[in-house]
Design a protein around this motif. Structure first.
Motif, PDB file in Angstrom:
ATOM      1  N   ARG A 100       0.839  -1.207   0.000  1.00 54.59           N
ATOM      2  CA  ARG A 100       0.000   0.000   0.000  1.00 54.59           C
ATOM      3  C   ARG A 100       0.871   1.253   0.000  1.00 54.59           C
ATOM      4  NH1 ARG A 100      -3.732   1.181   4.362  1.00 54.59           N
ATOM      5  NH2 ARG A 100      -2.188   0.148   5.642  1.00 54.59           N
ATOM      6  N   TYR A 101       2.055   1.133   0.611  1.00 60.70           N
ATOM      7  CA  TYR A 101       2.907   2.313   0.760  1.00 60.70           C
ATOM      8  C   TYR A 101       3.787   2.545  -0.456  1.00 60.70           C
ATOM      9  CZ  TYR A 101       1.273   1.289   5.380  1.00 60.70           C
ATOM     10  OH  TYR A 101       0.454   0.998   6.438  1.00 60.70           O
ATOM     11  N   ASN A 102       4.064   1.471  -1.172  1.00 61.76           N
ATOM     12  CA  ASN A 102       4.917   1.614  -2.342  1.00 61.76           C
ATOM     13  C   ASN A 102       4.366   0.709  -3.440  1.00 61.76           C
ATOM     14  OD1 ASN A 102       6.916   1.839  -4.239  1.00 61.76           O
ATOM     15  ND2 ASN A 102       8.567   1.849  -2.727  1.00 61.76           N
ATOM     16  N   LYS A 103       3.642   1.318  -4.366  1.00 62.66           N
ATOM     17  CA  LYS A 103       2.885   0.541  -5.360  1.00 62.66           C
ATOM     18  C   LYS A 103       3.763  -0.133  -6.414  1.00 62.66           C
ATOM     19  CE  LYS A 103      -1.419   1.386  -4.081  1.00 62.66           C
ATOM     20  NZ  LYS A 103      -1.341   1.237  -2.652  1.00 62.66           N
ATOM     21  N   ASN A 104       5.022   0.292  -6.509  1.00 63.23           N
ATOM     22  CA  ASN A 104       5.924  -0.335  -7.480  1.00 63.23           C
ATOM     23  C   ASN A 104       6.081  -1.818  -7.129  1.00 63.23           C
ATOM     24  OD1 ASN A 104       8.062  -1.306  -8.902  1.00 63.23           O
ATOM     25  ND2 ASN A 104       9.500   0.303  -8.316  1.00 63.23           N
ATOM     26  N   PRO A 105       5.651  -2.725  -8.034  1.00 62.53           N
ATOM     27  CA  PRO A 105       5.632  -4.152  -7.697  1.00 62.53           C
ATOM     28  C   PRO A 105       6.973  -4.715  -7.258  1.00 62.53           C
ATOM     29  CG  PRO A 105       4.714  -3.774  -9.896  1.00 62.53           C
ATOM     30  CD  PRO A 105       5.200  -2.461  -9.403  1.00 62.53           C
ATOM     31  N   ARG A 106       8.065  -4.113  -7.748  1.00 64.71           N
ATOM     32  CA  ARG A 106       9.371  -4.684  -7.407  1.00 64.71           C
ATOM     33  C   ARG A 106      10.024  -4.004  -6.201  1.00 64.71           C
ATOM     34  NH1 ARG A 106       9.988  -8.575 -10.196  1.00 64.71           N
ATOM     35  NH2 ARG A 106       9.481  -8.830 -12.379  1.00 64.71           N
ATOM     36  N   SER A 107       9.291  -3.091  -5.592  1.00 64.19           N
ATOM     37  CA  SER A 107       9.920  -2.283  -4.542  1.00 64.19           C
ATOM     38  C   SER A 107      10.072  -3.038  -3.227  1.00 64.19           C
ATOM     39  CB  SER A 107       9.084  -1.037  -4.291  1.00 64.19           C
ATOM     40  OG  SER A 107       7.786  -1.440  -3.900  1.00 64.19           O
ATOM     41  N   ASN A 108       9.251  -4.059  -3.034  1.00 62.56           N
ATOM     42  CA  ASN A 108       9.293  -4.763  -1.760  1.00 62.56           C
ATOM     43  C   ASN A 108       9.739  -6.194  -2.005  1.00 62.56           C
ATOM     44  OD1 ASN A 108       7.663  -2.608  -0.158  1.00 62.56           O
ATOM     45  ND2 ASN A 108       6.475  -3.035  -1.996  1.00 62.56           N
ATOM     46  N   VAL A 109      10.736  -6.616  -1.246  1.00 58.82           N
ATOM     47  CA  VAL A 109      11.287  -7.951  -1.461  1.00 58.82           C
ATOM     48  C   VAL A 109      11.014  -8.817  -0.237  1.00 58.82           C
ATOM     49  CG1 VAL A 109      13.410  -9.267  -1.833  1.00 58.82           C
ATOM     50  CG2 VAL A 109      13.105  -7.060  -2.955  1.00 58.82           C
ATOM     51  N   SER A 110      10.538 -10.022  -0.490  1.00 59.98           N
ATOM     52  CA  SER A 110      10.381 -10.982   0.599  1.00 59.98           C
ATOM     53  C   SER A 110      10.970 -12.308   0.142  1.00 59.98           C
ATOM     54  CB  SER A 110       8.899 -11.157   0.945  1.00 59.98           C
ATOM     55  OG  SER A 110       8.270 -11.983  -0.029  1.00 59.98           O
ATOM     56  N   TYR A 111      11.022 -13.247   1.068  1.00 60.13           N
ATOM     57  CA  TYR A 111      11.500 -14.587   0.736  1.00 60.13           C
ATOM     58  C   TYR A 111      10.388 -15.587   1.031  1.00 60.13           C
ATOM     59  CZ  TYR A 111      16.156 -12.601   0.452  1.00 60.13           C
ATOM     60  OH  TYR A 111      17.233 -11.855   0.082  1.00 60.13           O
ATOM     61  N   ALA A 112      10.335 -16.638   0.205  1.00 57.87           N
ATOM     62  CA  ALA A 112       9.380 -17.731   0.410  1.00 57.87           C
ATOM     63  C   ALA A 112      10.112 -19.048   0.207  1.00 57.87           C
ATOM     64  CB  ALA A 112       8.228 -17.611  -0.584  1.00 57.87           C
ATOM     65  N   LEU A 113       9.581 -20.115   0.776  1.00 51.62           N
ATOM     66  CA  LEU A 113      10.171 -21.444   0.574  1.00 51.62           C
ATOM     67  C   LEU A 113       9.920 -21.919  -0.857  1.00 51.62           C
ATOM     68  CD1 LEU A 113       9.046 -23.130   3.898  1.00 51.62           C
ATOM     69  CD2 LEU A 113      11.424 -22.897   3.164  1.00 51.62           C
ATOM     70  N   THR A 114      10.908 -22.567  -1.436  1.00 55.68           N
ATOM     71  CA  THR A 114      10.727 -23.205  -2.740  1.00 55.68           C
ATOM     72  C   THR A 114      10.165 -24.609  -2.490  1.00 55.68           C
ATOM     73  OG1 THR A 114      12.929 -24.171  -2.591  1.00 55.68           O
ATOM     74  CG2 THR A 114      12.744 -22.027  -3.716  1.00 55.68           C
ATOM     75  N   LYS A 115       9.874 -25.319  -3.565  1.00 53.57           N
ATOM     76  CA  LYS A 115       9.436 -26.726  -3.436  1.00 53.57           C
ATOM     77  C   LYS A 115      10.547 -27.522  -2.730  1.00 53.57           C
ATOM     78  CE  LYS A 115       7.401 -30.718  -4.830  1.00 53.57           C
ATOM     79  NZ  LYS A 115       8.078 -31.556  -3.841  1.00 53.57           N
TER      80      LYS A 115
END
Length: 201
Positions: A57-72
């Motif tokens: 909501r604070y930064n609409k640029n899709p690439r602006s926020n980075v997170s990590y998720a588990l892969t398969k």
């Protein structure tokens, strides 16, 4: 393939537990539980986690926020190594990152007691079964009717407070929440006889 990480520590186990419950985590929250940026990078090189970018909501640029998720591969790894057989899916990234942030801000002893939404749901089922066994049929029927109608929903996560020894349930609330969504969480609190804390994204 050469592995970048040779040794696993208790802090890694804690990190994977948080990630499996939340679904996504940001680097700054991983740092709060002693996982460095270079550790994340090596987990990424070993294909256990992957970067997921998202708009907030604070930064609409899709690439602006980075997170990590588990892969398969990461999910298979945590299942084998830590017995984690279920993980939150990484779709609602902004919401999931907030759940991870809430968990990482807890005391380490509290983090070790954190349970996922599906574990809380199982606990509600057990509590309802107990009501019936203890002959509390009115309460049991009341909550079972709500449950069958899809009007009861488990909170995002729960933990045992170090201060009180009591269970605390926590729900991350987004703008799309309706009153009925909140009410469904309140029923969860009633069944488990605990307060629900709400945190806004």
């Amino acid at each position: 393939m050469k592995e970048h990480i040779k040794h696993w520590y208790p802090k890694d186990g804690r990190f994977f537990k948080v990630l499996s419950i939340a679904g996504n985590i940001r680097q700054e929250d991983a740092a709060k539980i002693d996982i460095s940026a270079s550790r994340l990078k090596n987990m990424e090189k070993d294909k256990l986690i992957e970067k997921v970018t998202y708009p907030s909501r604070y930064n609409k640029n899709p690439r602006s926020n980075v997170s990590y998720a588990l892969t398969k591969k990461g999910k298979d790894f945590v299942n084998k190594k830590y017995g984690i057989d279920r993980c939150q899916n990484a779709h609602a990234v902004e919401h999931n990152c907030k759940v991870a942030e809430v968990i990482c801000n807890l005391d380490k002893r509290e983090i070790d007691t954190v349970q996922a939404e599906w574990q809380t749901r199982n606990q509600m089922k057990e509590t309802l079964k107990q009501m019936r066994q203890e002959g509390d049929y009115d309460q049991y029927d009341y909550y079972m009717d709500l449950w069958k109608a899809g009007l009861v929903s488990a909170a995002d996560m729960a933990y045992i407070s170090v201060k009180t020894g009591e269970m605390v349930c926590c729900e991350v609330v987004t703008n799309s929440y309706k009153d009925s969504d909140i009410q469904a969480k309140e029923y969860c609190g009633e069944i488990l006889q605990t307060e629900i804390e709400y945190v806004r994204v």
